[in-house]
Design an enzyme around this catalytic site. Structure first.
Site, PDB file in Angstrom:
ATOM      1  N   ASN A 210       0.850  -1.185   0.000  1.00  0.00           N
ATOM      2  CA  ASN A 210       0.000   0.000   0.000  1.00  0.00           C
ATOM      3  C   ASN A 210       0.881   1.228   0.000  1.00  0.00           C
ATOM      4  O   ASN A 210       1.997   1.179   0.518  1.00  0.00           O
ATOM      5  CB  ASN A 210      -0.836   0.035   1.280  1.00  0.00           C
ATOM      6  CG  ASN A 210      -2.140  -0.726   1.147  1.00  0.00           C
ATOM      7  OD1 ASN A 210      -2.645  -0.928   0.052  1.00  0.00           O
ATOM      8  ND2 ASN A 210      -2.673  -1.141   2.274  1.00  0.00           N
ATOM      9  N   ASP A 279      -5.264  -5.275   2.619  1.00  0.00           N
ATOM     10  CA  ASP A 279      -6.488  -6.013   2.949  1.00  0.00           C
ATOM     11  C   ASP A 279      -6.381  -7.478   2.517  1.00  0.00           C
ATOM     12  O   ASP A 279      -6.989  -8.355   3.108  1.00  0.00           O
ATOM     13  CB  ASP A 279      -7.696  -5.358   2.264  1.00  0.00           C
ATOM     14  CG  ASP A 279      -8.022  -4.019   2.919  1.00  0.00           C
ATOM     15  OD1 ASP A 279      -7.738  -3.875   4.120  1.00  0.00           O
ATOM     16  OD2 ASP A 279      -8.543  -3.124   2.225  1.00  0.00           O
ATOM     17  N   LYS A 289      11.408 -17.132  -7.922  1.00  0.00           N
ATOM     18  CA  LYS A 289      10.903 -16.043  -8.770  1.00  0.00           C
ATOM     19  C   LYS A 289      10.048 -16.612  -9.904  1.00  0.00           C
ATOM     20  O   LYS A 289      10.475 -17.555 -10.591  1.00  0.00           O
ATOM     21  CB  LYS A 289      12.079 -15.259  -9.347  1.00  0.00           C
ATOM     22  CG  LYS A 289      11.648 -14.028 -10.078  1.00  0.00           C
ATOM     23  CD  LYS A 289      12.822 -13.268 -10.660  1.00  0.00           C
ATOM     24  CE  LYS A 289      12.317 -12.219 -11.615  1.00  0.00           C
ATOM     25  NZ  LYS A 289      13.335 -11.756 -12.527  1.00  0.00           N
ATOM     26  N   LYS A 337     -16.755   2.777   9.478  1.00  0.00           N
ATOM     27  CA  LYS A 337     -15.638   2.021  10.067  1.00  0.00           C
ATOM     28  C   LYS A 337     -15.706   2.030  11.595  1.00  0.00           C
ATOM     29  O   LYS A 337     -15.397   1.026  12.246  1.00  0.00           O
ATOM     30  CB  LYS A 337     -14.289   2.591   9.592  1.00  0.00           C
ATOM     31  CG  LYS A 337     -13.963   2.091   8.203  1.00  0.00           C
ATOM     32  CD  LYS A 337     -12.705   2.659   7.612  1.00  0.00           C
ATOM     33  CE  LYS A 337     -12.674   2.268   6.129  1.00  0.00           C
ATOM     34  NZ  LYS A 337     -11.648   2.899   5.360  1.00  0.00           N
TER      35      LYS A 337
HETATM   36  N1  CTP Z   1      -6.486  -2.122   9.471  1.00  0.00           N
HETATM   37  C1  CTP Z   1      -5.947  -3.165  10.211  1.00  0.00           C
HETATM   38  N2  CTP Z   1      -5.807  -4.371   9.641  1.00  0.00           N
HETATM   39  C2  CTP Z   1      -6.209  -4.599   8.360  1.00  0.00           C
HETATM   40  C3  CTP Z   1      -6.753  -3.536   7.599  1.00  0.00           C
HETATM   41  C4  CTP Z   1      -6.872  -2.297   8.193  1.00  0.00           C
HETATM   42  O1  CTP Z   1      -5.588  -2.980  11.371  1.00  0.00           O
HETATM   43  N3  CTP Z   1      -6.064  -5.800   7.858  1.00  0.00           N
HETATM   44  C5  CTP Z   1      -6.667  -0.812  10.133  1.00  0.00           C
HETATM   45  C6  CTP Z   1      -5.765   0.286   9.622  1.00  0.00           C
HETATM   46  O2  CTP Z   1      -4.554   0.343  10.342  1.00  0.00           O
HETATM   47  C7  CTP Z   1      -6.627   1.514   9.881  1.00  0.00           C
HETATM   48  C8  CTP Z   1      -8.036   1.033   9.713  1.00  0.00           C
HETATM   49  O3  CTP Z   1      -7.963  -0.385   9.866  1.00  0.00           O
HETATM   50  O4  CTP Z   1      -6.509   1.953  11.216  1.00  0.00           O
HETATM   51  C9  CTP Z   1      -8.704   1.359   8.417  1.00  0.00           C
HETATM   52  O5  CTP Z   1      -8.059   0.819   7.333  1.00  0.00           O
HETATM   53  P1  CTP Z   1      -8.594   1.037   5.829  1.00  0.00           P
HETATM   54  O6  CTP Z   1      -7.726   0.297   4.904  1.00  0.00           O
HETATM   55  O7  CTP Z   1      -8.748   2.471   5.569  1.00  0.00           O
HETATM   56  O8  CTP Z   1      -9.991   0.433   5.911  1.00  0.00           O
HETATM   57  P2  CTP Z   1     -10.459  -0.963   5.526  1.00  0.00           P
HETATM   58  O9  CTP Z   1     -11.070  -1.560   6.730  1.00  0.00           O
HETATM   59  O10 CTP Z   1      -9.375  -1.745   4.896  1.00  0.00           O
HETATM   60  O11 CTP Z   1     -11.599  -0.641   4.474  1.00  0.00           O
HETATM   61  P3  CTP Z   1     -11.478  -0.202   2.945  1.00  0.00           P
HETATM   62  O12 CTP Z   1     -10.128  -0.627   2.423  1.00  0.00           O
HETATM   63  O13 CTP Z   1     -12.611  -0.924   2.345  1.00  0.00           O
HETATM   64  O14 CTP Z   1     -11.669   1.283   2.920  1.00  0.00           O
END
Ligand code: CTP
Length: 410
Positions: A210, A279, A289, A337
């Site tokens: 990311n 995610d 590789k 969220k």
């Molecule tokens: N987060 C986490 N573990 C994951 C994904 C996200 O702890 N596997 C936490 C991030 O550190 C952040 C919050 O969740 O504090 C929001 O992450 P974000 O990526 O913005 O939200 P998502 O829940 O992944 O939703 P989306 O990608 O659909 O917006």
């Protein structure tokens, strides 16, 4: 214990005999770990040369408002934003008067108006001038504006008189400046912060990640340490140097981050998830590789465990704060969220906005919880993190007080 390591200090020097001590002050601030830039008024240059201050600070001295050369390097607004603290030592009676009235007729006074950094003055003047009602009124005005006043000391003066008005010694000023960084609002608490991206390997040389520099998470961890917390920073891969005064756990993947966070969560009071965790991860990372063959390729992805939600769901959950990076409908998605992950607070930012968010030193945040919304305007990430930590501390203590009173009424 607070230190000045990595702290950015603008030292303003105004005209007064005590200016000769400013060179020693710079050296001592640097010995304590600070990065120092010097701004001198015209009058200060009558007492000590800019060359001396340049030599001891290791950087060119800023002297004039409209200095094309200086402005092309670090201009006055940039300098105002760069600073964690603006310390004016010595601060003459005239300079304190200017500060009290918001004058901006030279570089230093303009910078003081333009900065959001903490400010402190170390007055140095003749004892009659110090005791004059006008000076005292100016000091009250300056103090009301949250400017710390260091000293002055009492004793024999360069003018031959005895009384209050001597600038404090450089060692005392370093100690007081260090004290500006400890708000104490999280004294003795344990805080775990995640930061940076995660790296989900496809094979030994490729992966999914990311966009995240880690700067916001590191700034949050630093601000929590400054506020007195024992901090564990669980960081994904970043180019940043390890901050002082905390435990750093370096991880790579989301699964490693999950494991590291859970290993350190027991006894934790506050958890702040700033990391941009992927995610999804490839179901299986290839040991060797991958070679290109077909025109298209499919990689099966599986969901990573949500670290934030897993912490909020613990039986003894800490006060849990999540971040949300959004490109639209910031408050709406933040609220979703907040509910879905059952956290105490979401700090949301619009990553599509110009000049903040990813790879920028600046950011703005919208704090969303069940009580409402607080907007933290665009600031340097260091300052923003401090404001955020103060908000978190307030909300953490308020939640504790509410729970205590609920038990008391049972
Ligand atoms: N987060 C986490 N573990 C994951 C994904 C996200 O702890 N596997 C936490 C991030 O550190 C952040 C919050 O969740 O504090 C929001 O992450 P974000 O990526 O913005 O939200 P998502 O829940 O992944 O939703 P989306 O990608 O659909 O917006």
């Amino acid at each position: 214990m607070a230190t000045l390591v990595h702290k950015r200090i603008v030292l303003g020097v105004t005209g007064g005999i005590a200016a000769y001590k400013s060179a020693d002050l710079v050296r001592r601030l640097r010995d304590a770990g600070a990065d120092v830039r010097v701004v001198m008024t015209q009058a200060a240059t009558e007492f000590i040369t800019p060359l001396t201050m340049q030599a001891v600070s290791g950087h060119p001295v800023h002297l004039h408002m409209l200095d094309a050369e200086a402005e092309s390097g670090m201009g006055h607004i940039e300098l105002a934003r760069w600073a964690d603290v603006v310390l004016v030592a010595p601060a003459s009676a005239n300079f304190i008067a200017k500060l009290a009235h918001g004058r901006a007729d030279d570089l230093l006074s303009t910078l003081c108006l333009a900065t959001e950094a903490r400010m402190a003055v170390a007055p140095a003047m003749n004892q009659q001038m110090w005791q004059n009602a006008a000076t005292q009124a100016n000091l009250i005005a300056v103090h009301k504006n949250s400017v710390a006043v260091f000293g002055p000391a009492s004793g024999s003066q360069a003018c031959g008189e005895v009384g209050p008005g001597r600038m404090l010694e450089p060692t005392e000023l370093v100690e007081l400046t260090t004290g500006l960084f400890t708000s104490g609002s999280l004294e003795g608490l344990r805080v775990v912060v995640t930061a940076g991206p995660t790296w989900e390997a496809i094979d030994p040389v490729r992966g999914i990640t990311n966009r995240s520099s880690g700067r916001m998470g590191y700034a949050v961890a630093e601000a929590a340490a400054e506020a007195g917390a024992n901090v564990v920073l669980v960081s994904g891969p970043t180019m940043l140097t390890d901050p002082e005064r905390m435990t750093i756990v370096r991880v790579s993947s989301g699964r490693e981050m999950y494991a590291a966070v859970h290993e350190h969560i027991s006894g934790c009071d506050i958890f702040v998830g700033v990391a941009a965790v992927c995610d999804y991860r490839p179901k299986k990372a290839a040991a060797q590789k991958l070679k290109k063959h077909a025109d298209t390729m499919t990689i099966e992805l599986v969901k990573n465990e949500d670290i934030l939600a897993s912490i909020a769901a613990l039986a003894e959950a800490p006060f849990t704060v999540g971040f949300a990076a959004e490109t639209e409908n910031v408050e709406g998605y933040a609220r979703t969220k907040l509910k879905e992950k059952a956290v105490d607070l979401i700090a949301a930012n619009d990553v599509s906005a110009q000049g903040s968010g990813f790879e920028s030193d600046y950011n703005r945040l919208l704090l969303v919880d069940k009580h409402g919304v607080i907007e933290l305007p665009r600031q340097h990430k260091t300052q923003l993190a401090r404001t955020l930590i103060e908000c978190i501390a307030q909300k953490y203590h308020a939640k504790g007080a509410a729970q205590d009173s609920r038990y008391a009424h049972r």
